[in-house]
Design a protein around this motif. Structure first.
Motif, short mmCIF file in Angstrom:
data_model
loop_
_atom_site.label_atom_id
_atom_site.label_comp_id
_atom_site.label_asym_id
_atom_site.label_seq_id
_atom_site.Cartn_x
_atom_site.Cartn_y
_atom_site.Cartn_z
N ASN A 1 90.56 21.78 47.59
CA ASN A 1 91.65 21.51 46.68
C ASN A 1 91.51 22.39 45.43
O ASN A 1 90.44 22.46 44.84
N PRO A 2 92.60 23.06 45.01
CA PRO A 2 92.53 23.98 43.87
C PRO A 2 92.02 23.31 42.59
O PRO A 2 91.33 23.97 41.80
N VAL A 3 92.33 22.04 42.38
CA VAL A 3 91.86 21.36 41.17
C VAL A 3 90.35 21.31 41.14
O VAL A 3 89.71 21.58 40.10
N ARG A 4 89.73 20.99 42.28
CA ARG A 4 88.26 20.94 42.35
C ARG A 4 87.67 22.32 42.16
O ARG A 4 86.62 22.49 41.53
N ILE A 5 88.34 23.32 42.71
CA ILE A 5 87.85 24.69 42.55
C ILE A 5 87.95 25.14 41.09
O ILE A 5 87.02 25.73 40.54
N TRP A 6 89.09 24.83 40.47
CA TRP A 6 89.29 25.23 39.07
C TRP A 6 88.28 24.55 38.14
O TRP A 6 87.80 25.16 37.19
N LEU A 7 87.97 23.26 38.45
CA LEU A 7 87.03 22.52 37.60
C LEU A 7 85.57 22.75 38.00
O LEU A 7 84.67 22.30 37.31
N GLY A 8 85.36 23.38 39.15
CA GLY A 8 84.00 23.72 39.56
C GLY A 8 83.19 22.57 40.08
O GLY A 8 81.98 22.51 39.86
#
Length: 261
Positions: free
Chosen positions: A253-260
Motif C-alpha cells: 500500500n502506498p501509504v505504508r511505503i510513504w510512511l516507511g
C-alpha cells in the motif's frame, strides 16, 4: 491452470455464500471472495475476472429480491443500470492507464470517512429525504463515474453508491441498498465483458461460487428488508472499516511505503 481440488472448491462456495449475504446488505463481499481465491492459488488477474462472474449472481440475486418487494423499480431504473454497464466497461478497459497506487493510497481514508458519516449521522432512516440532484443529472454523472471506478479498481463501490443515493438522491437507507445492488450488477456486467475478452475468467470456479453468492444474497436481502436501517447502518460501517484496514494491511500500500512501515 490446474483444476482446483473439490474440497477447495467447496470452501470457495462457502466463502461466496457468506460474501453474498454481507454484500446484499452492506457491500464489501469482495473482502471475502478475493482473498479466498488468491489463497486457493488463483492468479490475480483470473481472480478479478472470476470475482466479477460470481459477483453477478450475488448482485443479481439481491436485485431480484429487492425488486419483488417493491424497493426498486427495474423498469424505471434501467437507464441508470445501463450507465453503470458503460462506466464499468470503460473502467476495465482503461485500468492500465489509471494511477492505481494513488487510488489504493486514498481509498482507506475515503472509506473511513464514509464509515464515520453513517456512524454519526442521526437522521438516517428508511425514510426518503430531500434530493440534491434530479434523477436525470444523478444518472448521467454520479452513476457512470462510480461504475467507472468499479471497473478500474473496485473496492468500496457499494459504499460509494450508498453514500451517493442517501446524500444526493435523498433515498432512505433500505431503498439506497436496493438500488445499489442494481447498479453494482450493471457495473459488474460491463467489467465482466472486458475480462471475458481478455480470457481472465475461470468458468467452473466462477459458476460454482455464483451459486453460493446467489443463495447468500437471497438470505441477506431478506434479512435487510426485515430489519431495515438498524441493521444496514452498522454493517455498512463495519464493512467500510474492514475494507480500509485490509487495504492498509497490504505491505505494498502506498501509504505504508510513504510512511516507511
Amino acid at each position: 491452470m490446474h483444476d482446483i481440488a473439490f474440497s477447495v472448491l467447496l470452501l470457495l462456495v462457502l466463502a461466496a455464500f457468506i460474501a453474498g449475504f454481507i454484500d446484499s446488505i452492506a457491500g464489501g463481499g469482495g473482502l471475502i471472495t478475493i482473498p479466498a481465491m488468491l489463497i486457493a492459488g488463483i492468479p490475480p488477474l483470473q481472480t478479478l475476472g472470476t470475482n466479477k462472474l460470481q459477483s453477478l449472481f450475488g448482485s443479481g440475486s439481491a436485485t431480484i429480491a429487492y425488486a419483488r418487494h417493491g424497493h426498486v423499480n427495474l423498469r424505471k431504473q434501467w437507464p441508470m443500470a445501463i450507465m453503470t454497464v458503460v462506466g464499468g466497461a470503460l473502467g476495465a478497459v482503461l485500468a492500465t492507464i489509471v494511477p492505481a497506487d494513488v487510488l489504493s493510497g486514498l481509498l482507506p481514508f475515503l472509506l473511513a470517512a464514509i464509515a464515520l458519516y453513517f456512524a454519526i449521522k442521526p437522521s438516517l432512516s428508511d425514510q426518503d429525504r430531500h434530493q440534491r440532484l434530479s434523477p436525470f443529472v444523478f444518472g448521467l454523472t454520479i452513476v457512470p463515474l462510480i461504475g467507472f471506478y468499479d471497473g478500474v479498481f473496485g473496492p468500496g463501490t457499494g459504499s460509494f453508491f450508498m453514500l451517493a443515493f442517501v446524500e444526493l438522491a435523498g433515498f432512505g437507507v433500505l431503498k439506497a441498498t436496493a438500488h445499489t445492488k442494481l447498479l453494482n450488477f450493471g457495473s459488474n456486467v460491463g467489467a465482466f465483458v472486458v475480462f471475458i475478452l481478455f480470457g481472465a475468467v475461470l468458468w467452473k470456479v466462477g459458476l460454482a461460487m455464483g451459486v453460493g453468492q446467489f443463495l447468500g444474497a437471497q438470505v441477506g436481502s431478506r434479512f435487510a428488508m426485515k430489519n431495515g436501517a438498524r441493521v444496514i447502518k452498522p454493517l455498512l460501517v463495519i464493512s467500510c472499516l474492514a475494507l480500509a484496514a485490509k487495504l492498509l494491511s497490504d505491505p505494498a500500500n502506498p501509504v505504508r511505503i510513504w510512511l516507511g512501515f
